[in-house]
Design an enzyme around this catalytic site. Sequence first.
Site, PDB file in Angstrom:
ATOM      1  N   ARG A 241       0.563  -3.971   2.104  1.00 31.95           N
ATOM      2  CA  ARG A 241       1.942  -3.619   2.407  1.00 31.95           C
ATOM      3  C   ARG A 241       2.106  -3.131   3.833  1.00 31.95           C
ATOM      4  O   ARG A 241       1.432  -2.204   4.269  1.00 31.95           O
ATOM      5  CB  ARG A 241       2.424  -2.539   1.419  1.00 31.95           C
TER       6      ARG A 241
ATOM      7  N   HIS B 163      -8.552  -4.751  -2.472  1.00 32.28           N
ATOM      8  CA  HIS B 163      -8.528  -3.415  -1.871  1.00 32.28           C
ATOM      9  C   HIS B 163      -9.936  -2.878  -1.619  1.00 32.28           C
ATOM     10  O   HIS B 163     -10.103  -1.737  -1.209  1.00 32.28           O
ATOM     11  CB  HIS B 163      -7.744  -2.474  -2.803  1.00 32.28           C
TER      12      HIS B 163
ATOM     13  N   TYR C  40      -8.292  10.039   9.093  1.00 33.43           N
ATOM     14  CA  TYR C  40      -8.417  10.036   7.641  1.00 33.43           C
ATOM     15  C   TYR C  40      -9.790  10.562   7.245  1.00 33.43           C
ATOM     16  O   TYR C  40     -10.799  10.220   7.863  1.00 33.43           O
ATOM     17  CB  TYR C  40      -8.286   8.617   7.071  1.00 33.43           C
TER      18      TYR C  40
ATOM     19  N   ARG D  49      -4.837  14.234  -3.974  1.00 37.47           N
ATOM     20  CA  ARG D  49      -4.028  14.550  -2.798  1.00 37.47           C
ATOM     21  C   ARG D  49      -2.532  14.358  -3.037  1.00 37.47           C
ATOM     22  O   ARG D  49      -1.715  15.187  -2.678  1.00 37.47           O
ATOM     23  CB  ARG D  49      -4.451  13.663  -1.628  1.00 37.47           C
TER      24      ARG D  49
END
Length: 719
Positions: A420, A450, A483, A579
């Site tokens: 996306r 993924h 990250y 998270r």
Amino acid sequence: MTTSSPRTIDPQSPNAYINRELSWLGFARRVLSLVANRDLPLMERVKFAGIMGMLHAEFFMKRMSGLKRQIKQGSRKLSLDGRTPREEFDACRLELQDQSAVLTGILNQELLPALAEVGHPIRQYKELTPEQRQSMRTYCEQSVRPILTPLAVDSEHPFPFISNLGLNLAVLLSGGKGEREQFLRIKVPNNRPRWVPVPGGGYVPLEQVIAANLDLMYPANRSLKVYFFQVTRGAEGEVQPAAEEEESLREPGSLVQQVGSELKARRFAGVVRLQVEPDMPKGLVKWLTRQLKIDPEDVYFSRPLLGLSDLLQLKIDDRDKINFPPHTPVDHPRLQHLAAQAPSAIFDEIAKGDILLHHPYHDFGTSVLRFLEAASVDPGVLAIKLTIYRTSSDSPIVRALAEAVRRGKQVAVLVEITARFDEAPNIAWGKFLEREGVHVAYGVERLKTHVKLALVVREEKQGIRRYAHIGTGNYHTGTAKAYEDLGVLTCDPAICEEVAVLYDALTGGLPHGNYREVLVAPVTMRRRFTELIRREADHARAGRPSGIYAKLNQLQDPNTIRELYAAGSAGVSVTLNVRGLCCLRAGAPGLSENVRLYSVLGRFLEHSRIFRFSNGGDPEYYLGSADWMKRNLNSRVETVVPVRNSRLKRQLDRIIEVYEKDNCSAWDAQPDGSYVRRRPAAGEPVRNAQEIFIRKARRAARSAVESQAVVYGSPEDIA
């Protein structure tokens, strides 16, 4: 006197779950608390304000657009917690409005005044001195005016297309005697800086510079009224009917064409939010809603600024006190000595034993990137295989793959072109790699890929040996600095063999193999996780040590939640570090007393996935790409691998323990779905997990003298 037992909540009932959309907005509410946190440096608070703008925009594009589509279709399908689409939409709208009001208050009352105090104000154009205005006028005339394209709306000119998240000027130009006002739309160019530096210090928003100098474009004898607005469009546009799509996907290579069509459709997707200034005339607001074909409920009033995500572009680096000290990742202790050695040195080091990487504390460039760059030039390497889900705009990884082809190596890359908002750059990277001679596959039909895997095939004296990197994050040199992610470099034959089998399935369309070590979705992962959770329940009922720890980004899958409820009811201690959104209701009497849930937020985005199952005293550990979401387990290709090296298991225990003992950036979930931030007790030292990881990585890098150096120290070090 008798006491009543807590009322039992049926795990199948809506009361057992937290609404997905509201839980996601609960995460945004925790980010909002960071904007309000006066203990953070000023520019960190400004950064989080920009992130809030980005989060809200994404929520409208993805979630509010989906709810509006369901409402339009008359859907009465209930959410997991029993709400209709209309009830979800209304609840989300109220929460978004409240968060926006809080954010506006913090900006107006704290952040903007604080920026002025340190000499970097975001100014209003009307506050500038005559000299400063002249400077802005010159800049506008020379660098902005040539780009602008005014679009009139009248009988000969239809209302123009308004692009997603673009800033716009609504200009009302007075007519002659007896003539109506004329509407003009001017798009603020996004290839000019949003924050225009002012001589003497500070910035002015670009839209105000344009608005104040429109006389450069229109005669001075015609009065102008100028208002700002922005639209947000849904993430999905109208594409071809399902039957046609089903037929078209049978054509070779049609997936790239299909995604391209969807990208084009997305540009013209319906508007889900119109943001306007509060002082825009009601008549103009109504007229805009009619032109954009939206409802009054889709209008949101915003002050002082539209496009808050642009605050992320505001960089003020000359004041240490208003920024966190710069973070520089360190080399992993076992990889420090490789810089001056031959490319083969990293493979020799991996052969000594698995290496656990923790980013952004360990440097991505001297670990994962070095692994791939070494593979591209090492004469012994025969083949490289990699998955690209998201990568940087100027990717050194892609360059390394191209170099490998030029050196005669077989290179295969799976580029996921349905990631996306990264579809277009991924298609471009795929075409570039194809031109370089790389074997490129564009995802798997009807499944989003993924996985975060790299495989290197190397010829050595003993024969062919495979090396793999298994990660929780993307192969993106930019996000690797922001990250928090984990990865393992390994040459474990069993793991590497199954990674190779998976690649054959991904690129060759072969049937999936019999995976014994690697958990692969949608093939074996759901079943295996269910078995592992149920095994802990069996251990608890038998009086053996039991426990589940899972660190995730999101948790929504109803079946997994019910399995966790059942395990907790059997006596298993379940700890979840999630998270973002979580639909599980933690600590609820009669449902989940043994289930504990918390969330960690800090300067880095928590992104790793860790799973630990106590297994009767012989714990098993896993890490990988998958969250416990229905989409991850059912409709994505995901991998989670076991961590079998005893040293790495201890390192994972240290990481988990740091999170568990965090007393300032962790938020504990309450049974009603709200979160309470942990605070140090009186006299207790502050323990911020991310700051502890920074210190420990630096200390380990300084003290490392051999490959067996302990990466995270002893448990006592955590305090």
